[in-house]
Design an enzyme around this catalytic site. Structure first.
Site, PDB file in Angstrom:
ATOM      1  N   THR A  36       0.853  -1.221  -0.274  1.00  0.00           N
ATOM      2  CA  THR A  36      -0.131  -0.006   0.005  1.00  0.00           C
ATOM      3  C   THR A  36       0.722   1.197   0.055  1.00  0.00           C
ATOM      4  OG1 THR A  36      -1.541  -1.202   1.170  1.00  0.00           O
ATOM      5  CG2 THR A  36      -1.921   1.351   1.485  1.00  0.00           C
TER       6      THR A  36
ATOM      7  N   LYS B 189      -7.218   1.115  -2.795  1.00  0.00           N
ATOM      8  CA  LYS B 189      -6.923   0.837  -1.453  1.00  0.00           C
ATOM      9  C   LYS B 189      -6.892   2.029  -0.484  1.00  0.00           C
ATOM     10  CE  LYS B 189      -5.223  -1.774   1.552  1.00  0.00           C
ATOM     11  NZ  LYS B 189      -3.851  -2.356   1.692  1.00  0.00           N
TER      12      LYS B 189
END
Length: 291
Positions: free
Chosen positions: A100, A175
Site C-alpha cells: 500500500t 486501497k
C-alpha cells in the site's frame, strides 16, 4: 508465459508477504527471494525458494518481480534507486507492487518502467494475514490493462477478488477507499463490543447475534474474536495502518474532501502508537478504552 519460463522475484517476506510467496512456491513457480533480514526468508527457502542477495541481482534474473514491503520510501528505493529494479531489470519484465503506497508514486514507477520497456502494475491488497494465508486476498489493480491480463494467472494464487480498477495509481486509490472504510468501522466495532462488556453481556454471544445482521463486517467477524481472547498480534500492524491513513488524508485533502471519520481514527491509533502499540495488530484499538 508458462511456469517453466517464469522466474518470480519476491521482495518482502513479512506478515503477509511470506504467505503470498509460499502460495507461488507451492504452485510450482521458480521463486527468487530478497528481504531485509534473511532469517525471515528461511522458511520459504526450506520450501524451495532461492535467496538472492540484493534487489539489483534479483532484477537481473527474474522476469516477474513482486514487492510487498512496508512504506512508500521502501518502494521508491527498491524501484527507482540506482541499484533498484527499473535500472537493472530486463526489458519486458513485469513489476507488481502489492505494497500500500501512494498513487503518485505508482504513476511515477509506471512511467519510468514504460521508458525501459517494462510493465509496472500497482496491486495493493486487503485481507490481512488471514487472507494471505488462505490465498483469498482482495487485490486492487492499476496499470496497463494488457499487462494486467498477462499477470492475472499469477495474482490468482494469492487472491480471489481481483479487480482491474484502471490506469496506474488506480489500484492505490482503491486501497485508500478500502482503508477509509476500515478506519471508521474499527471505531464502531470496538465501541460496540466494549459497550456490550460494560453492560454485563457475554461478548461472544453478542458477537453471534450482530455479525449476521446489518452490523456485520469483516472486522467484526475476524478481529473481534481476537480482541475478546486478548490476542493483539499483528495481522496488520498499527504502524502500517497509520501510514495508510496518512496517505488517504493527504489524497483527500488534494481533492478538497473532508474526512472526519478517518481523521478521528488516525488520531486514536496515533495515541496507541505513542503508548507502544505500533507493532500490535489493528484490533488493539480495543485498548484505547483502557487508557
Amino acid at each position: 508465459m508458462n511456469k517453466e519460463e517464469t522466474k518470480i522475484g519476491f521482495i518482502g517476506t513479512g506478515v503477509m508477504g511470506k504467505s503470498m510467496a509460499l502460495h507461488l512456491i507451492k504452485a510450482g513457480y521458480t521463486v527468487l527471494l530478497f528481504s531485509r533480514t534473511k532469517e525471515k526468508a528461511a522458511p520459504l527457502i526450506s520450501q524451495g525458494a532461492t535467496w538472492i542477495d540484493s534487489p539489483k541481482e534479483l532484477a537481473k534474473q527474474a522476469n516477474i518481480v513482486i514487492t510487498m514491503v512496508g512504506y512508500p520510501d521502501d518502494v521508491k528505493s527498491i524501484y527507482l534507486g540506482e541499484d533498484g529494479l527499473i535500472e537493472n531489470a530486463n526489458p519486458h519484465t513485469y513489476l507488481i507492487d502489492m505494497t500500500t503506497s501512494t498513487p503518485t508514486l505508482a504513476k511515477e514507477i509506471a512511467e519510468k518502467a514504460k521508458q525501459k520497456e517494462m510493465y509496472a502494475i500497482d496491486a495493493p491488497v486487503s485481507g490481512g494475514d488471514i487472507g494471505a494465508k488462505n490465498g483469498t486476498l482482495s487485490i486492487m489493480v492499476g496499470g496497463d490493462e494488457a499487462a494486467y491480463q498477462s499477470i492475472f494467472p499469477i495474482l490468482q494464487y494469492t487472491g480471489e477478488n481481483i479487480v482491474y480498477q484502471g490506469v496506474a495509481g488506480a489500484g492505490q486509490h482503491t486501497k485508500m477507499a478500502n482503508q477509509i472504510a476500515i478506519a471508521s468501522n474499527m471505531i464502531g466495532v470496538c465501541e460496540a463490543i466494549i459497550y456490550a462488556e460494560k453492560a454485563g453481556l457475554n461478548s461472544e454471544n453478542v458477537l453471534r447475534s450482530i455479525t449476521s445482521g446489518a452490523a456485520g463486517s469483516w472486522s467484526l467477524s475476524n478481529l473481534v474474536p481476537r480482541m475478546i481472547s486478548g490476542d493483539f498480534s499483528p495481522g496488520f500492524y498499527i504502524k502500517h495502518f497509520i501510514k495508510d491513513m496518512t496517505i488517504a488524508l493527504d489524497e483527500a485533502e488534494k481533492m478538497g474532501m473532508e474526512t472526519p471519520g478517518l481523521s478521528l481514527a488516525k488520531e486514536m491509533y496515533e495515541k496507541l502508537a505513542t503508548d507502544g502499540e505500533g507493532e500490535s495488530g489493528t484490533q488493539a484499538l480495543y485498548k484505547y478504552w483502557e487508557r
